[in-house]
Write a protein that holds these residues in place. Structure first.
Motif, PDB file in Angstrom:
ATOM      1  N   ALA A 247      16.571  -1.790   0.556  1.00 30.25           N
ATOM      2  CA  ALA A 247      16.404  -3.180   1.003  1.00 30.25           C
ATOM      3  C   ALA A 247      14.916  -3.555   1.030  1.00 30.25           C
ATOM      4  O   ALA A 247      14.528  -4.654   0.613  1.00 30.25           O
ATOM      5  N   ALA A 248      14.068  -2.636   1.512  1.00 32.99           N
ATOM      6  CA  ALA A 248      12.619  -2.917   1.565  1.00 32.99           C
ATOM      7  C   ALA A 248      12.052  -3.042   0.152  1.00 32.99           C
ATOM      8  O   ALA A 248      11.195  -3.903  -0.121  1.00 32.99           O
ATOM      9  N   ALA A 249      12.530  -2.192  -0.757  1.00 30.99           N
ATOM     10  CA  ALA A 249      12.046  -2.249  -2.150  1.00 30.99           C
ATOM     11  C   ALA A 249      12.412  -3.602  -2.768  1.00 30.99           C
ATOM     12  O   ALA A 249      11.591  -4.223  -3.463  1.00 30.99           O
ATOM     13  N   GLN A 250      13.626  -4.070  -2.490  1.00 31.30           N
ATOM     14  CA  GLN A 250      14.059  -5.367  -3.046  1.00 31.30           C
ATOM     15  C   GLN A 250      13.241  -6.510  -2.429  1.00 31.30           C
ATOM     16  O   GLN A 250      12.808  -7.434  -3.129  1.00 31.30           O
ATOM     17  N   ARG A 251      13.005  -6.396  -1.109  1.00 29.35           N
ATOM     18  CA  ARG A 251      12.200  -7.443  -0.429  1.00 29.35           C
ATOM     19  C   ARG A 251      10.796  -7.497  -1.047  1.00 29.35           C
ATOM     20  O   ARG A 251      10.224  -8.565  -1.248  1.00 29.35           O
ATOM     21  N   TRP A 252      10.278  -6.314  -1.367  1.00 29.27           N
ATOM     22  CA  TRP A 252       8.942  -6.233  -1.984  1.00 29.27           C
ATOM     23  C   TRP A 252       8.933  -6.945  -3.343  1.00 29.27           C
ATOM     24  O   TRP A 252       8.063  -7.789  -3.601  1.00 29.27           O
ATOM     25  N   LEU A 253       9.935  -6.665  -4.176  1.00 30.10           N
ATOM     26  CA  LEU A 253      10.001  -7.308  -5.507  1.00 30.10           C
ATOM     27  C   LEU A 253      10.208  -8.819  -5.372  1.00 30.10           C
ATOM     28  O   LEU A 253       9.583  -9.601  -6.099  1.00 30.10           O
TER      29      LEU A 253
ATOM     30  N   PHE B 112       6.517  -2.628 -14.711  1.00 34.38           N
ATOM     31  CA  PHE B 112       5.663  -1.690 -13.964  1.00 34.38           C
ATOM     32  C   PHE B 112       6.003  -1.747 -12.465  1.00 34.38           C
ATOM     33  O   PHE B 112       6.228  -0.719 -11.819  1.00 34.38           O
ATOM     34  N   LEU B 113       6.102  -2.966 -11.899  1.00 35.87           N
ATOM     35  CA  LEU B 113       6.377  -3.119 -10.462  1.00 35.87           C
ATOM     36  C   LEU B 113       7.806  -2.669 -10.135  1.00 35.87           C
ATOM     37  O   LEU B 113       8.050  -2.033  -9.102  1.00 35.87           O
ATOM     38  N   GLU B 114       8.743  -2.953 -11.034  1.00 39.42           N
ATOM     39  CA  GLU B 114      10.130  -2.515 -10.796  1.00 39.42           C
ATOM     40  C   GLU B 114      10.240  -0.994 -10.798  1.00 39.42           C
ATOM     41  O   GLU B 114      10.961  -0.413  -9.989  1.00 39.42           O
ATOM     42  N   ARG B 115       9.484  -0.352 -11.704  1.00 38.58           N
ATOM     43  CA  ARG B 115       9.521   1.126 -11.725  1.00 38.58           C
ATOM     44  C   ARG B 115       8.880   1.695 -10.457  1.00 38.58           C
ATOM     45  O   ARG B 115       9.339   2.683  -9.908  1.00 38.58           O
ATOM     46  N   ARG B 116       7.808   1.038  -9.974  1.00 33.98           N
ATOM     47  CA  ARG B 116       7.180   1.485  -8.717  1.00 33.98           C
ATOM     48  C   ARG B 116       8.190   1.365  -7.568  1.00 33.98           C
ATOM     49  O   ARG B 116       8.305   2.263  -6.742  1.00 33.98           O
ATOM     50  N   ALA B 117       8.925   0.247  -7.527  1.00 33.74           N
ATOM     51  CA  ALA B 117       9.903   0.027  -6.445  1.00 33.74           C
ATOM     52  C   ALA B 117      11.020   1.080  -6.518  1.00 33.74           C
ATOM     53  O   ALA B 117      11.385   1.680  -5.492  1.00 33.74           O
ATOM     54  N   ALA B 118      11.537   1.327  -7.724  1.00 31.25           N
ATOM     55  CA  ALA B 118      12.620   2.312  -7.875  1.00 31.25           C
ATOM     56  C   ALA B 118      12.140   3.700  -7.467  1.00 31.25           C
ATOM     57  O   ALA B 118      12.854   4.463  -6.789  1.00 31.25           O
ATOM     58  N   ASN B 119      10.911   4.044  -7.848  1.00 24.09           N
ATOM     59  CA  ASN B 119      10.377   5.363  -7.487  1.00 24.09           C
ATOM     60  C   ASN B 119      10.124   5.481  -5.985  1.00 24.09           C
ATOM     61  O   ASN B 119      10.287   6.553  -5.406  1.00 24.09           O
ATOM     62  N   ALA B 120       9.724   4.370  -5.353  1.00 26.18           N
ATOM     63  CA  ALA B 120       9.477   4.408  -3.907  1.00 26.18           C
ATOM     64  C   ALA B 120      10.769   4.757  -3.163  1.00 26.18           C
ATOM     65  O   ALA B 120      10.752   5.518  -2.185  1.00 26.18           O
ATOM     66  N   VAL B 121      11.902   4.237  -3.666  1.00 23.41           N
ATOM     67  CA  VAL B 121      13.200   4.565  -3.058  1.00 23.41           C
ATOM     68  C   VAL B 121      13.535   6.031  -3.355  1.00 23.41           C
ATOM     69  O   VAL B 121      13.907   6.793  -2.469  1.00 23.41           O
ATOM     70  N   ARG B 122      13.330   6.421  -4.613  1.00 24.62           N
ATOM     71  CA  ARG B 122      13.643   7.793  -5.040  1.00 24.62           C
ATOM     72  C   ARG B 122      12.851   8.834  -4.233  1.00 24.62           C
ATOM     73  O   ARG B 122      13.367   9.876  -3.864  1.00 24.62           O
ATOM     74  N   PHE B 123      11.593   8.519  -3.934  1.00 27.43           N
ATOM     75  CA  PHE B 123      10.750   9.466  -3.183  1.00 27.43           C
ATOM     76  C   PHE B 123      10.910   9.307  -1.667  1.00 27.43           C
ATOM     77  O   PHE B 123      10.197   9.965  -0.898  1.00 27.43           O
ATOM     78  N   GLY B 124      11.804   8.414  -1.227  1.00 23.76           N
ATOM     79  CA  GLY B 124      12.053   8.244   0.208  1.00 23.76           C
ATOM     80  C   GLY B 124      10.923   7.532   0.949  1.00 23.76           C
ATOM     81  O   GLY B 124      10.802   7.649   2.165  1.00 23.76           O
TER      82      GLY B 124
ATOM     83  N   ASP C 182       0.828  -1.206   0.000  1.00 26.48           N
ATOM     84  CA  ASP C 182       0.000   0.000   0.000  1.00 26.48           C
ATOM     85  C   ASP C 182       0.867   1.263   0.000  1.00 26.48           C
ATOM     86  O   ASP C 182       0.601   2.212  -0.738  1.00 26.48           O
ATOM     87  N   ARG C 183       1.917   1.244   0.839  1.00 28.18           N
ATOM     88  CA  ARG C 183       2.789   2.428   0.935  1.00 28.18           C
ATOM     89  C   ARG C 183       3.438   2.708  -0.419  1.00 28.18           C
ATOM     90  O   ARG C 183       3.488   3.839  -0.892  1.00 28.18           O
ATOM     91  N   ILE C 184       3.913   1.650  -1.075  1.00 30.15           N
ATOM     92  CA  ILE C 184       4.608   1.846  -2.349  1.00 30.15           C
ATOM     93  C   ILE C 184       3.612   2.239  -3.447  1.00 30.15           C
ATOM     94  O   ILE C 184       3.804   3.242  -4.149  1.00 30.15           O
ATOM     95  N   MET C 185       2.536   1.471  -3.591  1.00 31.52           N
ATOM     96  CA  MET C 185       1.617   1.708  -4.718  1.00 31.52           C
ATOM     97  C   MET C 185       0.931   3.073  -4.601  1.00 31.52           C
ATOM     98  O   MET C 185       0.929   3.858  -5.543  1.00 31.52           O
ATOM     99  N   ARG C 186       0.331   3.338  -3.453  1.00 31.57           N
ATOM    100  CA  ARG C 186      -0.375   4.617  -3.312  1.00 31.57           C
ATOM    101  C   ARG C 186       0.590   5.787  -3.237  1.00 31.57           C
ATOM    102  O   ARG C 186       0.353   6.839  -3.826  1.00 31.57           O
ATOM    103  N   GLY C 187       1.695   5.585  -2.481  1.00 33.44           N
ATOM    104  CA  GLY C 187       2.649   6.677  -2.283  1.00 33.44           C
ATOM    105  C   GLY C 187       3.273   7.119  -3.595  1.00 33.44           C
ATOM    106  O   GLY C 187       3.364   8.322  -3.872  1.00 33.44           O
ATOM    107  N   VAL C 188       3.686   6.169  -4.420  1.00 31.69           N
ATOM    108  CA  VAL C 188       4.339   6.528  -5.685  1.00 31.69           C
ATOM    109  C   VAL C 188       3.330   7.203  -6.620  1.00 31.69           C
ATOM    110  O   VAL C 188       3.617   8.254  -7.208  1.00 31.69           O
ATOM    111  N   ALA C 189       2.126   6.612  -6.739  1.00 34.65           N
ATOM    112  CA  ALA C 189       1.124   7.200  -7.659  1.00 34.65           C
ATOM    113  C   ALA C 189       0.801   8.637  -7.242  1.00 34.65           C
ATOM    114  O   ALA C 189       0.686   9.531  -8.089  1.00 34.65           O
ATOM    115  N   ALA C 190       0.680   8.879  -5.927  1.00 29.17           N
ATOM    116  CA  ALA C 190       0.332  10.232  -5.455  1.00 29.17           C
ATOM    117  C   ALA C 190       1.432  11.237  -5.773  1.00 29.17           C
ATOM    118  O   ALA C 190       1.152  12.420  -5.979  1.00 29.17           O
TER     119      ALA C 190
END
Ligand SMILES: C[S@@+](CC[C@H](N)C(=O)[O-])C[C@H]1O[C@@H](n2cnc3c(N)ncnc32)[C@H](O)[C@@H]1O
Length: 278
Positions: free
Chosen positions: A246-252, A229-241, A178-186
């Motif tokens: 490590a959490a992004a990799q665990r998610w993927l 799509f999911l990899e770009r979401r993970a990379a952006n989640a790191v970029r946006f803090g 939820d944090r990654i999907m909603r946070g990145v889209a917002a």
């Protein structure tokens, strides 16, 4: 007409593809998406819903590499016209290579232009389309009004978009997902709920007899399009803090494990809306 470039880099890479270091890669993702069987099915279903008829003159705003336009050219046939505009010269260069004349299909014309300032006279087209474009533009109503202006009375203006408020994906860590999907889209989109607002946009632009078609992209095998799509979401989640690397990799890794056990599900809603120009 020269295409204007924004001074600062927007977090949505589709706002100004040519300013991105990864412009060629972005262009390639459009072709990968277009080849995905479920995407091809929902694109063709949308074109039947509009509908695109034989002999029609059709404009596609934000045509990208021409995935939709090639289908349009086949549907309208040699006596029709398939015209695409896009502000990205990188994307148009690839589109010119990919949109070669095909037997029985209309010849495809491509021009560099912004959807907010279309270089066409009023009432030039039988239909104007924008497919996964409206969620990326700064002023959606202005683009839809331009599309209506260049469409003849009785012609159709049709839009299709994802809606990032309605993505369902399996993952053992729901809070992280939820944090990654909603946070990145917002952080990327001015309106992440783009799909559901399309009928309202058509009405605001003065179109009539507005209809809605909801369709679903469904994937249980982690298709290349879903994976990127999911990899770009993970990379952006790191970029946006939002999460650390490590959490992004665990998610993927969580998705990879689900695929291996046959338990992966990703669904994404696409909304198509069409209105008639009075
Ligand atoms: C996600 S792509 C969709 C491409 C194509 N419609 C498809 O479905 O394959 C979004 C496209 O919109 C274009 N775009 C971005 N801003 C635009 C604008 N203001 N007017 C027209 N097109 C725009 C981008 O350059 C990009 O090619």
């Amino acid at each position: 007409m020269p295409v204007r470039r924004s001074a600062a880099l927007h977090p949505d890479p589709w706002r100004d593809v040519d300013a991105q270091p990864s412009a060629a890669q972005l262009a390639a993702t459009l072709e990968a998406r277009g080849r995905t069987p479920t995407q091809a099915r929902l694109r063709r279903r949308f074109l039947r819903f509009v509908p695109i008829r034989r002999g029609a003159r059709v404009l596609e705003v934000g045509c990208g590499t021409g995935v939709v336009l090639r289908d349009v050219a086949a549907l309208v046939g040699r006596r029709g016209a398939a015209v695409g505009v896009d502000p990205s010269r990188v994307i148009l260069a690839l589109a010119r290579r990919l949109c070669r004349p095909a037997r029985g299909a209309a010849r495809i014309s491509l021009r560099a232009a912004d959807g907010a300032r279309l270089p066409f006279a009023a009432a030039r087209f039988d239909a104007a389309l924008a497919v996964t474009v409206i969620l990326h533009v700064a002023d959606p109503l202005r683009v839809v009004r331009e599309m209506a202006r260049v469409t003849r009375p009785g012609g159709r203006v049709a839009l299709q978009d994802q809606d990032f408020g309605v993505i369902a994906v399996t993952h053992p860590d729901r809070a992280l997902t939820d944090r990654i999907m909603r946070g990145v889209a917002a952080r990327i989109y001015a309106e992440p709920w783009s799909g559901r607002r399309l009928p309202g946009l058509l009405l605001d632009a003065g179109l009539e007899r507005v209809r809605l078609l909801t369709d679903v992209y469904q994937d249980t095998t982690l298709e290349p399009f879903s994976k990127s799509f999911l990899e770009r979401r993970a990379a952006n989640a790191v970029r946006f803090g939002l999460v650390d690397a490590a959490a992004a990799q665990r998610w993927l890794d969580g998705f990879t494990a689900l695929v291996a056990r046959g338990r992966f599900v990703l669904t994404m809603n696409y909304y198509g809306a069409v209105g008639v120009r009075p």
